[in-house]
Design a protein around this motif. Structure first.
Motif, PDB file in Angstrom:
ATOM      1  N   ALA A 151       0.837  -1.204   0.000  1.00  0.00           N
ATOM      2  CA  ALA A 151       0.000   0.000   0.000  1.00  0.00           C
ATOM      3  C   ALA A 151       0.868   1.249   0.000  1.00  0.00           C
ATOM      4  O   ALA A 151       0.591   2.215  -0.715  1.00  0.00           O
ATOM      5  CB  ALA A 151      -0.911   0.002   1.226  1.00  0.00           C
TER       6      ALA A 151
ATOM      7  N   ASP B  57       2.106   1.805  -3.337  1.00  0.00           N
ATOM      8  CA  ASP B  57       1.067   2.387  -4.188  1.00  0.00           C
ATOM      9  C   ASP B  57       0.989   3.890  -3.969  1.00  0.00           C
ATOM     10  O   ASP B  57       0.878   4.651  -4.922  1.00  0.00           O
ATOM     11  CB  ASP B  57      -0.294   1.751  -3.864  1.00  0.00           C
ATOM     12  N   ALA B  58       1.026   4.298  -2.708  1.00  0.00           N
ATOM     13  CA  ALA B  58       0.965   5.723  -2.386  1.00  0.00           C
ATOM     14  C   ALA B  58       2.154   6.439  -3.009  1.00  0.00           C
ATOM     15  O   ALA B  58       2.020   7.524  -3.563  1.00  0.00           O
ATOM     16  CB  ALA B  58       0.955   5.913  -0.886  1.00  0.00           C
TER      17      ALA B  58
ATOM     18  N   LEU C  33       1.705   6.797  -6.657  1.00  0.00           N
ATOM     19  CA  LEU C  33       0.762   7.890  -6.950  1.00  0.00           C
ATOM     20  C   LEU C  33       1.485   9.234  -6.883  1.00  0.00           C
ATOM     21  O   LEU C  33       1.356  10.061  -7.779  1.00  0.00           O
ATOM     22  CB  LEU C  33      -0.373   7.905  -5.921  1.00  0.00           C
ATOM     23  N   LEU C  34       2.239   9.425  -5.804  1.00  0.00           N
ATOM     24  CA  LEU C  34       2.958  10.695  -5.647  1.00  0.00           C
ATOM     25  C   LEU C  34       3.975  10.885  -6.764  1.00  0.00           C
ATOM     26  O   LEU C  34       4.136  11.986  -7.281  1.00  0.00           O
ATOM     27  CB  LEU C  34       3.671  10.741  -4.287  1.00  0.00           C
TER      28      LEU C  34
ATOM     29  N   MET D 246      -5.243  16.478  -7.512  1.00  0.00           N
ATOM     30  CA  MET D 246      -6.326  15.610  -7.070  1.00  0.00           C
ATOM     31  C   MET D 246      -6.998  14.934  -8.275  1.00  0.00           C
ATOM     32  O   MET D 246      -7.295  13.732  -8.244  1.00  0.00           O
ATOM     33  CB  MET D 246      -7.339  16.445  -6.299  1.00  0.00           C
TER      34      MET D 246
ATOM     35  N   LEU E  18      -4.694  12.278  -9.422  1.00  0.00           N
ATOM     36  CA  LEU E  18      -4.641  11.154  -8.485  1.00  0.00           C
ATOM     37  C   LEU E  18      -5.911  10.296  -8.579  1.00  0.00           C
ATOM     38  O   LEU E  18      -5.833   9.066  -8.558  1.00  0.00           O
ATOM     39  CB  LEU E  18      -4.456  11.664  -7.041  1.00  0.00           C
ATOM     40  N   THR E  19      -7.066  10.943  -8.688  1.00  0.00           N
ATOM     41  CA  THR E  19      -8.308  10.148  -8.779  1.00  0.00           C
ATOM     42  C   THR E  19      -8.338   9.357 -10.088  1.00  0.00           C
ATOM     43  O   THR E  19      -8.787   8.230 -10.121  1.00  0.00           O
ATOM     44  CB  THR E  19      -9.564  11.043  -8.671  1.00  0.00           C
TER      45      THR E  19
ATOM     46  N   ALA F 204      -6.008   6.470  -9.507  1.00  0.00           N
ATOM     47  CA  ALA F 204      -6.558   5.508  -8.558  1.00  0.00           C
ATOM     48  C   ALA F 204      -7.641   4.659  -9.221  1.00  0.00           C
ATOM     49  O   ALA F 204      -7.907   3.534  -8.795  1.00  0.00           O
ATOM     50  CB  ALA F 204      -7.129   6.241  -7.347  1.00  0.00           C
ATOM     51  N   ARG F 205      -8.283   5.222 -10.239  1.00  0.00           N
ATOM     52  CA  ARG F 205      -9.349   4.502 -10.957  1.00  0.00           C
ATOM     53  C   ARG F 205      -8.771   3.332 -11.765  1.00  0.00           C
ATOM     54  O   ARG F 205      -9.413   2.345 -11.998  1.00  0.00           O
ATOM     55  CB  ARG F 205     -10.023   5.494 -11.903  1.00  0.00           C
TER      56      ARG F 205
END
Lengths: 158, 169
Positions: free
Chosen positions: B109, B112-113, B116-117, B160, B163-164, B167-168
């Protein structure tokens, strides 16, 4: 920035919404659709745990900074000394001028009362004493400046 | 207790103990910031370089400003320079995949974070890290990254959105 952006940013940063923002989300189809994704991103970001810094890291930093700090300390000492000397030298011409006139007047007065060589001896002694006092005062400046810096450092540590 | 501003003044006068105290106060926050910004690469070097710059520039520090803002400004600039450097030699993917079999879920996890960053442009990443992880206000973030408050807001919004989207997937 729209209200939707503000609301979703609030959701990402705070994780929960106040009454106004919650009312907006329930009334806005875009925010309703997005809130699940934003919460997922928030959960993913929250799961990021950074390992703690090595205990030796700060010691390594201080070690690497030691030569720089020593240079800063030397510079600071010189600056303090220069400031103190400048402050002490500013009134010096006036003091010398006044003393010169004082000695000349005193010598004139003494000359009328005492024999010439004796009045010269008294005036010379006075000038020599003044010179020694000046030398001592100005010689003390570096010592006092250094002491002041040390006290300031100790105050800061305390 | 001495304030950060008192301590940096002492550092400007060559006080090593003041530097130790500042390092102690900001070790966690600064280390985490750099770690997240660079994805865990060259963290110790950047951390050390940040403090060395602090020491070098200590005399120029304006005591009316907040020390923490100034410190993070230096760190952001260093991370920015770091991102501009050419990428390191490629790592053998086989060695990475081999290690991934026994990676626990929490580490997954976190990765994953970090992914993303890492997908964010540098400017957006700084804003997200400072706003989300360090809980700083828009004004302070704007001062740290050196842009108007409105730009911080729009960077956060774009970050944001990105990121969304990620995340999708």
């Amino acid at each position: 920035m729209t209200t939707c952006d503000d609301v979703l940013a609030k959701l990402l940063l705070a994780g929960k919404l106040d009454a106004d923002a919650a009312a907006h989300v329930s009334a806005c189809p875009h925010c309703t659709a997005e809130q699940g994704r934003v919460r997922r991103v928030a959960a993913l970001l929250a799961s990021d745990h950074v390992p703690a810094a090595s205990p030796a890291l700060s010691a390594r930093v201080v070690g690497a900074a030691t030569p720089l700090l020593a240079r800063q300390a030397r510079r600071a000492a010189w600056r303090t000394l220069a400031r103190a000397l400048a402050a002490a030298l500013v009134p010096l011409p006036l003091i010398v001028f006044l003393d010169f006139h004082l000695v000349r007047t005193a010598y004139g007065v003494l000359n009328t009362l005492l024999p010439g060589p004796l009045s010269f001896y008294v005036a010379f002694n006075y000038v020599a004493t003044l010179a020694v006092l000046f030398a001592l005062s100005y010689g003390m400046i570096p010592i006092v400046a250094e002491r002041q810096m040390r006290l300031r450092r100790e105050e800061c540590r305390a | 207790m001495a304030t950060d501003e008192d301590l940096i003044t002492a550092v400007a006068n060559g006080d090593g103990r003041a530097l130790e105290e500042l390092c102690r106060r900001y070790e966690r926050g600064l280390h985490q910031f750099i770690f997240r910004h660079t994805g865990g690469r060259d963290v110790d070097d950047l951390y050390q370089e940040t403090w060395l710059r602090v020491v070098r520039a200590a005399r120029r520090f304006d005591p009316r400003r907040r020390f923490s803002t100034w410190l993070f400004q230096i760190a952001v600039n260093l991370c920015r320079d770091w991102h501009r450097r050419p990428p390191p030699e490629p790592v053998d993917p086989a060695s990475v995949e081999g290690n991934r079999a026994d990676v626990p879920a929490t580490v997954d996890a976190a990765l994953d974070a970090r992914r993303l960053l890492a997908a964010l442009p540098e400017a957006q990443r700084s804003v997200v890290i400072l706003r989300y992880y360090h809980d700083l206000g828009e004004d302070e973030v704007a001062e740290i990254v050196g842009c108007p408050k409105g730009t911080v807001k729009s960077r956060l919004h774009h970050a944001m959105a990105r990121l969304t989207r990620l995340a999708r997937q």
